[in-house]
Enzyme design. Structure first.
Site, PDB file in Angstrom:
ATOM      1  N   CYS A   2       0.870  -1.175   0.000  1.00 25.13           N
ATOM      2  CA  CYS A   2       0.000   0.000   0.000  1.00 25.13           C
ATOM      3  C   CYS A   2       0.907   1.224   0.000  1.00 25.13           C
ATOM      4  CB  CYS A   2      -0.882   0.029   1.254  1.00 25.13           C
ATOM      5  SG  CYS A   2      -1.994  -1.385   1.369  1.00 25.13           S
ATOM      6  N   LEU A  50      -3.940  -1.390  -1.728  1.00 24.50           N
ATOM      7  CA  LEU A  50      -3.935  -2.582  -2.562  1.00 24.50           C
ATOM      8  C   LEU A  50      -4.524  -3.672  -1.682  1.00 24.50           C
ATOM      9  CD1 LEU A  50      -3.079  -4.017  -5.206  1.00 24.50           C
ATOM     10  CD2 LEU A  50      -0.930  -4.559  -4.101  1.00 24.50           C
ATOM     11  N   ALA A  51      -5.723  -4.130  -2.010  1.00 19.43           N
ATOM     12  CA  ALA A  51      -6.455  -5.047  -1.120  1.00 19.43           C
ATOM     13  C   ALA A  51      -5.910  -6.467  -1.240  1.00 19.43           C
ATOM     14  CB  ALA A  51      -7.934  -5.024  -1.475  1.00 19.43           C
ATOM     15  N   ASN A  75       1.776  -0.185   6.037  1.00 19.30           N
ATOM     16  CA  ASN A  75       1.959  -0.863   4.757  1.00 19.30           C
ATOM     17  C   ASN A  75       2.743  -2.126   5.082  1.00 19.30           C
ATOM     18  OD1 ASN A  75       4.384  -0.283   2.129  1.00 19.30           O
ATOM     19  ND2 ASN A  75       2.657  -1.671   2.106  1.00 19.30           N
ATOM     20  N   GLY A  76       2.153  -3.286   4.839  1.00 16.27           N
ATOM     21  CA  GLY A  76       2.905  -4.511   5.113  1.00 16.27           C
ATOM     22  C   GLY A  76       2.012  -5.708   5.305  1.00 16.27           C
ATOM     23  N   ASP A  97      -4.739  -8.138   9.179  1.00  9.08           N
ATOM     24  CA  ASP A  97      -3.527  -8.534   9.901  1.00  9.08           C
ATOM     25  C   ASP A  97      -2.972  -7.367  10.718  1.00  9.08           C
ATOM     26  OD1 ASP A  97      -3.096  -7.505   7.248  1.00  9.08           O
ATOM     27  OD2 ASP A  97      -0.979  -8.004   7.400  1.00  9.08           O
ATOM     28  N   ILE A 288      11.831 -13.074 -17.692  1.00 11.13           N
ATOM     29  CA  ILE A 288      12.003 -12.021 -18.701  1.00 11.13           C
ATOM     30  C   ILE A 288      13.382 -12.129 -19.326  1.00 11.13           C
ATOM     31  CG2 ILE A 288      12.771 -10.294 -16.979  1.00 11.13           C
ATOM     32  CD1 ILE A 288      11.313  -8.193 -18.857  1.00 11.13           C
ATOM     33  N   THR A 337      24.127  -0.358 -10.501  1.00 10.90           N
ATOM     34  CA  THR A 337      23.685  -1.752 -10.621  1.00 10.90           C
ATOM     35  C   THR A 337      22.191  -1.896 -10.303  1.00 10.90           C
ATOM     36  OG1 THR A 337      24.288  -4.041 -10.140  1.00 10.90           O
ATOM     37  CG2 THR A 337      24.268  -2.537  -8.277  1.00 10.90           C
ATOM     38  N   ARG A 340      20.338  -0.862 -13.542  1.00 10.86           N
ATOM     39  CA  ARG A 340      20.481  -1.913 -14.570  1.00 10.86           C
ATOM     40  C   ARG A 340      19.554  -3.089 -14.298  1.00 10.86           C
ATOM     41  NH1 ARG A 340      26.931  -2.712 -14.464  1.00 10.86           N
ATOM     42  NH2 ARG A 340      27.547  -0.779 -15.469  1.00 10.86           N
TER      43      ARG A 340
END
Length: 561
Positions: A2, A50-51, A75-76, A97, A288, A337, A340
């Site tokens: 979230c 974000l549910a 958030n977690g 939670d 990917i 890095t 990239r």
């Protein structure tokens, strides 16, 4: 995953300040809310959701009838919330939670609360009865949090720094914005004016400590013995436990699969446990790369072996170069890095969001730092030096690999889960003797590989596959992503720019044209914020100016082997 945002003691118009919170809307595409605090009109919470758990009561700031004076924005995911609820006989009002934080705080205070949480989190907990604001972040900083605090006590907090850079305040000097330190909590006094004063900043957990919540864990206390077979059995049990507890979700679970050791172990264990837990869908795995890249071919082998629903995302160097600027904006970093390696992860996350219904994404981050997986560990002068560097890497994860994994997935509204950074798993692995954890017989991560030998969990050639430089693994055998980038950026920065680099960028001056280009792009979005990165990620024990493994004499690309 979230996005959280909060202000305490704002001098400016709140409706104008709130527009800043919209810069992190990508983190929570399902819903958002702004809420003022009763009695403190210049204090406000912002939340992008974000549910994942508790679809009905999951909005924040979370408030429950039992504690009308508490406001929680976090958030977690707290994997042991049900265990703690039963252990302490808490009376829950929601299925969230995060509700466990309110009950633990009420009973034990903020320090014990934070140390009992098995999970990943960034939280802002306001207690208006005691006029306190509490802020905290998980051990490895898997969930991000930034803080702005002015000299006169105006406090602003946000999941990403981009939500703070345009915040206005009454001070004449610019306010510093800093990442909140992982494994710490901070307590602020809340004054009647809504302004705050910091009164305590303390560490509640570090990576070497056995976590306080271990005594309530589903895996019993492990036998303490250095017999190698027992050690390998403990590693397997703790790793499987780390994956199992992370199955907590109401949304579909998938897994990134590069075909390397770490993501393959995660994906194989995930598929095995998903069948045991009878999840109503097959696990989707995602790779990917270009058509003939070693990673795509290796991932295909693993997916066939474990029976996942496998997706291959093809990627060209041109597409990668095209998104570099977007990636730098999301990362809030100019580390070479990190950028990239983020391009591939950003593009695969975009594909997952657009073409599938997987939202909770497992990944193999943290393993290289924990198990000494980087090629340069072969050059460690002593096992003690290697062990110390492993700890350093773990403590710096929030600036590098964990930052990359969070921002590239959150940019597309996905939630990342990293079982290799499980508190018990990391504490156990780091407690083993230094000599046990070093590369052996010319192979890095030897102990981890040995622990899963002979089980048939993943194909043998993957179990013993050498670490690829990300740039080699993801792109064609004919020409690597690293080479494409060098050629493209060579024309973007001239030699005169490089000569002036030390003057223009005194903090972390770029030493290559690629680094210069990234820094230039970073400064367009975040001018004067170079301090967010204390140093570039670089291999140790060798004189390197480039972080890529392919620049090391000990590295062999797969095509050379």
């Amino acid at each position: 995953m979230c996005g959280i945002w909060a202000l305490f003691g704002s001098d400016e118009c709140m409706s104008v300040q709130c527009t800043c919170a919209m810069k992190i809307a990508h983190r929570g595409p399902d819903a958002f809310r702004f809420e003022n605090v009763n009695g403190f009109t210049n204090c406000c919470f912002g939340f992008h959701r974000l549910a994942i758990v508790d679809q009905l009561y999951g909005m924040q700031p979370l408030r429950i009838k039992k504690f009308p004076y508490m406001w929680l924005c976090y958030n977690g995911e707290i994997y042991n919330h049900q265990t703690l609820r039963k252990q302490f006989e808490f009376d829950y009002q929601t299925k969230m939670d995060g509700e466990i934080l309110l009950h633990l705080y009420d009973r034990f205070g903020v320090k014990k609360m934070a140390s009992l949480l098995d999970g990943v989190f960034a939280f802002i907990l306001l207690d208006t009865a005691n006029r306190k604001v509490h802020v905290g972040r998980d051990t490895y900083g898997v969930r991000p949090l930034f803080k702005l605090l002015t000299d006169d006590g105006f406090l602003a907090l946000c999941s990403e720094a981009k939500g703070l850079i345009d915040i206005t305040h009454g001070m004449g000097t610019p306010a510093s914005i800093v990442p909140f330190p992982p494994g710490h909590f901070e307590v602020f006094d809340l004054k009647p004016s809504g302004k705050v004063q910091s009164i305590q900043m303390e560490q509640f957990h570090c990576c070497r400590q056995q976590p306080s919540h271990a005594i309530y864990d589903t895996v019993e206390k492990l036998p303490i013995s250095l017999d190698e077979e027992l050690v390998k059995s403990n590693i397997r049990n703790l790793f499987e436990n780390a994956v199992r507890k992370r199955l907590m979700a109401h949304r579909r679970i998938g897994c990134l699969l590069s075909g390397g050791l770490d993501s393959s172990l995660v994906a194989a264990t995930l598929v095995k446990l998903a069948k045991e837990e009878k999840l109503p869908y097959p696990i989707q795995t995602f790779a990917i790369g270009s058509d003939d890249s070693p990673d795509v071919l290796a991932a295909r082998k693993v997916a066939n072996h474990i029976g996942s629903e496998h997706h291959e995302v093809t990627f060209t160097a041109e597409e990668g170069i095209e998104v570099v600027k977007e990636v730098i904006f999301h990362l809030e970093s100019y580390d070479v890095t990190t950028i990239r390696a983020s391009v591939g992860m950003y593009l695969v996350s975009k594909y997952i969001r657009q073409k599938t219904d997987s939202v909770v994404i497992f990944s193999g981050e943290g393993s290289d730092e924990l198990t000494q997986g980087y090629i340069y560990f072969h050059k460690a002068p002593t096992p003690k030096a290697a062990a110390e560097d492993s700890i350093r890497l773990m403590e710096e994860l929030y600036m590098f690999d964990v930052l990359r994994a969070d921002r590239t997935t959150a940019a597309h509204g996905l939630e990342l889960r990293v079982p290799f950074l499980d508190h018990r798993f990391t504490a156990y692995y780091l407690s083993l003797p230094d000599e046990m954890r070093v590369p052996r017989d010319g192979v890095e991560k030897h102990l981890l590989r040995e622990s899963f030998k002979g089980l048939g969990l993943i194909p043998d050639e993957i179990l013993w596959r050498r670490k690829e430089a990300f740039s080699d693994g993801m792109t064609s055998l004919k020409k690597s992503w690293y080479t494409y980038l060098q050629e493209h950026l060579e024309s973007m920065v001239n030699d005169e720019d490089m000569e002036e680099a030390y003057k223009r960028f005194p903090h972390n001056p770029p030493r290559t044209k690629e680094a210069y280009y990234y820094r230039q792009e970073f400064e367009k979005h975040y001018p004067g914020r170079a301090q967010w990165l204390s140093h570039y990620w670089m291999p140790r024990w060798i004189d390197a100016i480039d972080p890529s493994a392919r620049t090391l004499s000990i590295y062999k690309a797969e095509k050379d082997q």
